[in-house]
Design a protein around this motif. Sequence first.
Motif, short mmCIF file in Angstrom:
data_model
loop_
_atom_site.label_atom_id
_atom_site.label_comp_id
_atom_site.label_asym_id
_atom_site.label_seq_id
_atom_site.Cartn_x
_atom_site.Cartn_y
_atom_site.Cartn_z
N HIS A 1 0.94 -1.24 -0.03
CA HIS A 1 0.19 -0.12 -0.06
C HIS A 1 0.95 1.17 0.09
N LYS A 2 0.50 2.31 -0.36
CA LYS A 2 1.48 3.67 -0.51
C LYS A 2 1.86 4.15 0.89
N SER B 1 -8.17 -0.86 4.49
CA SER B 1 -6.86 -1.45 3.75
C SER B 1 -5.96 -1.63 4.94
N PHE B 2 -5.82 -0.66 5.61
CA PHE B 2 -4.85 -0.90 6.71
C PHE B 2 -5.21 -2.26 7.76
N ARG B 3 -6.62 -2.35 8.07
CA ARG B 3 -7.08 -3.43 8.83
C ARG B 3 -6.70 -4.74 8.00
N GLU B 4 -6.99 -4.85 6.94
CA GLU B 4 -6.56 -6.04 6.04
C GLU B 4 -4.96 -6.32 6.24
N ILE C 1 -0.64 -9.68 8.30
CA ILE C 1 0.67 -9.97 9.14
C ILE C 1 0.48 -10.78 10.13
N LEU C 2 -0.88 -10.78 10.93
CA LEU C 2 -1.35 -11.77 12.18
C LEU C 2 -1.29 -13.06 11.46
N ARG C 3 -1.70 -13.28 10.09
CA ARG C 3 -1.74 -14.58 9.42
C ARG C 3 -0.44 -15.22 9.22
N LYS C 4 0.30 -14.29 8.54
CA LYS C 4 1.68 -14.91 8.14
C LYS C 4 2.43 -14.88 9.51
N GLU C 5 2.36 -14.23 10.51
CA GLU C 5 3.12 -14.52 11.79
C GLU C 5 2.88 -15.83 12.26
N ASN C 6 1.55 -16.28 12.03
CA ASN C 6 1.22 -17.61 12.89
C ASN C 6 1.12 -18.92 12.01
#
Length: 195
Positions: free
Chosen positions: A130-131, A167-170, A175-180
């Motif tokens: 994102h920008k 977009s920020f919430r997504e 990040i939460l998904r990838k870290e887990n």
Amino acid sequence: TITKGGDFAPRARFDLLNAESKLRSIAEYWSTSHPGSRVHNLRVQNAGTNFPVRYSYELELPSIMSRAGEYMFFKPFLVASDFYRDYGMKRERRFPIVVQGRYSSESRLEFQLPEGLEILRLPEAETFTHKKFEASFRYARTDKNGIVVSSVVRFKDHSIGVDEYPSFREFTRFILRKENERITLKKNTGGGLKR
């Protein structure tokens, strides 16, 4: 290897002025979350003011794996960022979010697995762009028993507008998904890396 840039660099730079104290602090952190862990070989690659701070250390953990029958799993990102918890839990916002400042964090973790284990699955490499913010996560096999994982998280602005919040919430959920996500292993029976 840990890289700190932006508003987080001055504090990291200051902490590394006394390498012995920094190593002790890192060891205390890991001993609290993983009793029996050992930290050694703190190496400062850059603590100057013209580039992000970069340092690394070696960490030995007694065990980070979960088991289910003959399979073993572990989350390669040992320290969660909590961006979702801190900024993304609300479905919508009426006011902008002000983050601590421009932020850049890069992590590279190398795992050396015990003999007799085979890597069945590595998570997919993914990027979110994102920008005003971005993140990427990468996973690679280095040799028969080695895995390298890396992450980059950047906030390019200190404010997230109400219209940018979905977009920020997504992004925080990404990040939460990838870290887990987990790496899957199995006792070696002659196979190899499936993915």
